[in-house]
Write an enzyme that holds these catalytic residues in place. Structure first.
Site: not given
Length: 402
Positions: A162, A294, A305, A326, A331, A390
């Protein structure tokens, strides 16, 4: 070190097939997430996504090109054409030899992979098209963009899940800042919305069946999207000398690794990337007005976050606007940071902060100004774009108004 600016931008995503339409949708708080249209969708537990609708490859590419271009490559080329056209640049001679392409993707030619698995395993055929490998390889989009625009300098693809786009744009930034290249085409592209792509993500149990609600207490997961965002990064004096329209300055960048867990995010890792971007750009924390988060809409990511932002900015975190687009476009995995950078440029250029839509219930662990549901007019001079992948790979870009 040389200053680096953005002189061209292009996109195709679930909100629009160009930058202006995407910005208009962001200003309206419009959702591009809807019912998926694909083969065997009834076999999927997750049947929504930020799918690019109304896209007709036959109108943009000839038959021979379509045989070579996976959907993620098509998206990259569409966005790159827009970005290069806006920049006004042409590449020949010494310019062509020095300038290159760095793009991010995670799945690469996932559509091609999915189609050919069906051909071999479901249809029982023993032969596939000879272009399967060059069509599905992760560097395909980079290579075809370089060929279309005669870019013969440093060119490569970055794949860090990502964070792929942000890592790719950081490498382009470093190449221009160091003087190695006067111009780089950069960004990311992704198209994982096929049966195999969605089915694989279902297995992680991080997907929502009904919508993306970042920072909202009743959030229940992420929603996949697809598309591309491509930019022209150019050395400031080079852009100034030719009278280019400068969209924003790329002021700083940093990356970090959590080195702790393959899927669970780390507050410390995210905070180090944010702090590093500020330090790299010589930015005081109080200068930052907006962060494109994010913000995936998963329970773990959003609270981690917010905790990282609070750690870095302290009391100033209460003055920050932080939103997740998003919630509107989904995403895009490896392409997401590039589309999200458009919201950062919009904040600097248009004075409009894109909202976090679908926000319904306050979460005490996400107690920041998440610009809920409606766009906001505000003057900001410095913005950040966060990407936390990830594998614990974090990448943060800082942009400044010019």
């Amino acid at each position: 070190m040389k200053r680096v600016v953005i002189t061209g931008a292009g996109t195709i995503n679930a909100l629009g097939h160009n930058v202006q339409d995407t910005w208009a949708a962001m200003k309206e708080g419009k959702s591009g997430i809807g019912a998926l249209e694909m083969r065997d969708v009834e076999r999927l537990a997750i049947q929504i996504g930020g799918q690019v609708k109304g896209f007709e490859p036959d109108e943009l590419f000839n038959r021979q090109q379509i045989a070579l271009y996976d959907r993620f490559t098509q998206f990259a080329l569409v966005a790159a054409r827009q970005a290069v056209a806006q920049s006004g640049l042409t590449f020949s001679g010494e310019m062509a030899a020095k300038c290159g392409v760095v793009l991010g993707t995670s799945g690469g030619g996932m559509q091609t992979l999915d189609e050919n698995y069906r051909t071999v395993y479901e249809d029982g055929k023993n032969r596939v098209h000879p272009f399967v490998v060059p069509k599905l390889m992760n560097n395909a989009a980079t290579s075809h963009v370089s060929m279309e625009f005669n870019l013969k300098g440093p060119s490569f693809t970055v794949a860090t899940a990502c964070a792929s786009s942000n890592h790719a744009m950081s490498q382009a930034f470093q190449l221009v800042r160091s003087g190695m290249a006067p111009v780089m085409v950069t960004g990311g592209s992704e198209s994982m919305l096929c049966f195999g792509g969605v089915k694989a993500w279902e297995g992680l149990r991080v997907m929502s069946k009904d919508g993306c609600r970042p920072f909202s207490a009743n959030r229940n997961g992420m929603v996949q999207g697809e598309g591309a965002g491509i930019f022209v990064f150019e050395e400031y004096e080079h852009a100034k000398a030719r009278g280019a329209d400068i969209l924003a300055e790329v002021a700083g960048f940093a990356m970090s690794s959590d080195a702790s867990d393959i899927v669970m995010p780390s507050k410390q890792g995210a905070a180090r990337a944010i702090q590093g971007a500020l330090a790299d750009g010589q930015i005081n924390p109080e200068e930052v007005g907006y962060i494109n988060a994010h913000g995936t809409g998963t329970a773990a990511n959003d609270k981690t976050e917010c905790a990282a932002v609070s750690t870095v900015f302290g009391k100033h975190s209460n003055n920050l606007m932080i939103s997740s687009t998003k919630s509107m476009h989904g995403h895009l995995i490896g392409g997401t940071g590039a589309v999200e950078l458009l919201a950062c440029i919009m904040a600097l250029r248009e004075g409009v902060i894109a909202p976090t839509i679908n926000y319904q219930e306050p979460d005490p662990e996400c107690a920041l100004d998440v610009v809920p549901n409606e766009a906001r007019e505000a003057k900001v001079d410095v913005v950040l774009s966060n990407a936390f992948a990830f594998g614990g790979l974090n990448a943060v870009l800082a942009l400044r108004a010019v």
